[in-house]
Motif scaffolding. Structure first.
Motif, short mmCIF file in Angstrom:
data_model
loop_
_atom_site.label_atom_id
_atom_site.label_comp_id
_atom_site.label_asym_id
_atom_site.label_seq_id
_atom_site.Cartn_x
_atom_site.Cartn_y
_atom_site.Cartn_z
N LEU A 49 16.52 12.69 -6.06
CA LEU A 49 17.52 12.86 -7.12
C LEU A 49 18.89 13.20 -6.52
O LEU A 49 19.92 12.64 -6.93
CB LEU A 49 17.03 13.98 -8.05
CG LEU A 49 17.66 14.14 -9.41
CD1 LEU A 49 17.81 12.81 -10.13
CD2 LEU A 49 16.80 15.09 -10.27
N PHE A 278 15.20 14.72 -16.08
CA PHE A 278 15.04 13.74 -15.01
C PHE A 278 13.65 13.72 -14.42
O PHE A 278 13.31 12.82 -13.67
CB PHE A 278 16.09 13.97 -13.91
CG PHE A 278 17.43 13.46 -14.32
CD1 PHE A 278 17.75 12.13 -14.13
CD2 PHE A 278 18.33 14.27 -14.97
CE1 PHE A 278 18.95 11.63 -14.57
CE2 PHE A 278 19.54 13.79 -15.42
CZ PHE A 278 19.85 12.45 -15.21
N LEU A 282 11.90 10.47 -12.89
CA LEU A 282 11.41 10.41 -11.50
C LEU A 282 9.93 10.02 -11.45
O LEU A 282 9.47 9.45 -10.47
CB LEU A 282 11.57 11.79 -10.83
CG LEU A 282 13.00 12.17 -10.44
CD1 LEU A 282 13.09 13.67 -10.18
CD2 LEU A 282 13.45 11.40 -9.21
N LEU A 291 17.50 5.26 -12.23
CA LEU A 291 17.78 6.68 -12.06
C LEU A 291 19.30 6.92 -12.12
O LEU A 291 19.79 7.83 -12.80
CB LEU A 291 17.20 7.14 -10.71
CG LEU A 291 17.31 8.61 -10.33
CD1 LEU A 291 16.66 9.50 -11.38
CD2 LEU A 291 16.61 8.85 -8.97
#
Ligand code: SAM
Ligand code: SF4
Length: 328
Positions: A49, A278, A282, A291
């Motif tokens: 991330l 997120f 993911l 993403l």
């Protein structure tokens, strides 16, 4: 990444754990319930991330918590992010309570960390024990001096509390001057249930600053670290003192940052509840491009500013989550 108000978002704060080995009175209740480990992003997910944020223009990452240095194997994450320095990422840093620093200072320096923030609200051992509920100041001081020996630049962060540590700042400014540290004072923010009365703790820093001026010559400077503090040069010590005043001064206009929690929730503002998840992105097989799209969509929702208020009638915090969720 430019938000709807034209602010470039270049600074990501990442909380890697909600756990902590201390229980500072303004931050946590004594009997905090922590998240089950399975809810946390893995270190690999955090790295992936962060890499996506860096590709989109993030130049500064601060690792925080909870206490970041109590997360198992967290140095792996520092290592992988350290390798991204120079490739878009310009600064990797950490905010820590210092208890585990003696162990980790050298590794931090080795992976490319240059500056760290250590939270320390007093130099008085007994008062430190009270504020942190059970901390031992020697452990933190050992950590601070290990970090200094490793070549890290140190900023001491202290939360100013009325009637608690307000008489400590002259001594702390002198001590910081002696050792080459900057000092940054922070107003308490009404976040999370802490089993105490917050309105009684709140101390406006404008008052602290005028008191400090009786002893010290504070000269205006335009020094900036990418954070919300306003800094002054302390003529007598050659160091700086900063003030973070979210309650008395609106620090939102120049906000350049967003905050990721250890479960993969992105808060676009410290003082608002809107957030983007997120962890599911993911874990659902999304590509890096997807993403990145999700990150851009979240940034497009960044609000103009916070509206912290202390609810004096109900004595409820204006933001229910604790600071340890987003890491300050
Ligand atoms: N455990 C690490 C530490 O103490 O530095 C990192 C996380 S801590 C939540 C980050 C910073 O937030 C610390 O400097 C702490 O003093 C500050 N903080 C915590 N709760 C706060 C509150 N309610 N108001 C203002 N600052 C707060
Ligand atoms: Fe822990 Fe930092 Fe919160 Fe203190 S301020 S309880 S050290 S997370």
């Amino acid at each position: 990444m430019i938000d709807p108000f034209g602010r470039a978002i270049t600074y990501l704060r990442v909380s890697v754990t909600d756990r902590c080995d201390l229980r500072c009175v303004y931050c946590m209740a004594e009997d905090m319930t922590f998240l089950p480990k399975r809810d946390l992003l893995t270190l690999e997910e955090l790295d992936r991330l962060c890499a996506a944020f860096i590709r989109l223009g993030t130049t500064k990452i601060r690792i925080t918590g909870g206490e970041p240095l109590v997360r198992r194997d967290v140095m792996q994450l520092f290592g992988s992010l350290g390798e991204r320095l120079g490739g878009g990422l310009e600064e990797l840093t950490v905010t820590t309570n210092g208890t585990q620093l003696a162990k980790h200072a050298e590794t931090l320096a080795k992976v490319g960390v240059r500056r760290i923030n250590v939270s320390l609200d007093t130099l008085d051992p007994a008062l430190f024990g009270q504020i942190t509920r059970w901390g031992k100041i020697e452990q933190v001081l050992d950590g601070v001096f290990a970090a200094k020996a490793a070549g890290l630049a140190i900023k001491i962060n202290a939360v100013a509390m009325k009637g608690v540590n307000e008489d400590q700042f002259d001594g702390m400014l002198a001590w910081c001057g002696e050792h080459g540290f900057d000092l940054c004072l922070i107003e308490t923010m009404p976040m999370g249930d802490i089993t105490g009365d917050r309105t009684a703790q709140y101390l406006p820093l404008s008052m602290v600053r005028s008191r400090l001026r009786k002893t010290w010559t504070l000269e205006d400077t335009d020094y900036k670290t990418g954070g919300p503090a306003r800094y002054f040069d302390v003529q007598e010590t050659g160091q700086r003192v900063g003030f973070i005043t979210p309650m008395t001064h609106n620090f939102c206009e120049s906000c350049n940052r967003v905050r990721l929690t250890c479960t993969g929730t992105l808060y676009m503002c410290l003082g608002q509840d809107d957030a983007a998840d997120f962890r599911s992105v993911l874990r659902d097989g999304s590509s890096d491009a997807e993403l990145e799209e999700a990150i851009q969509a979240a940034i497009a929702r960044k609000p103009k500013g916070h509206d912290f208020i202390i609810d004096r009638r109900q004595e409820r915090p204006s933001i229910a989550r604790h600071m340890s969720v987003t890491g300050g």
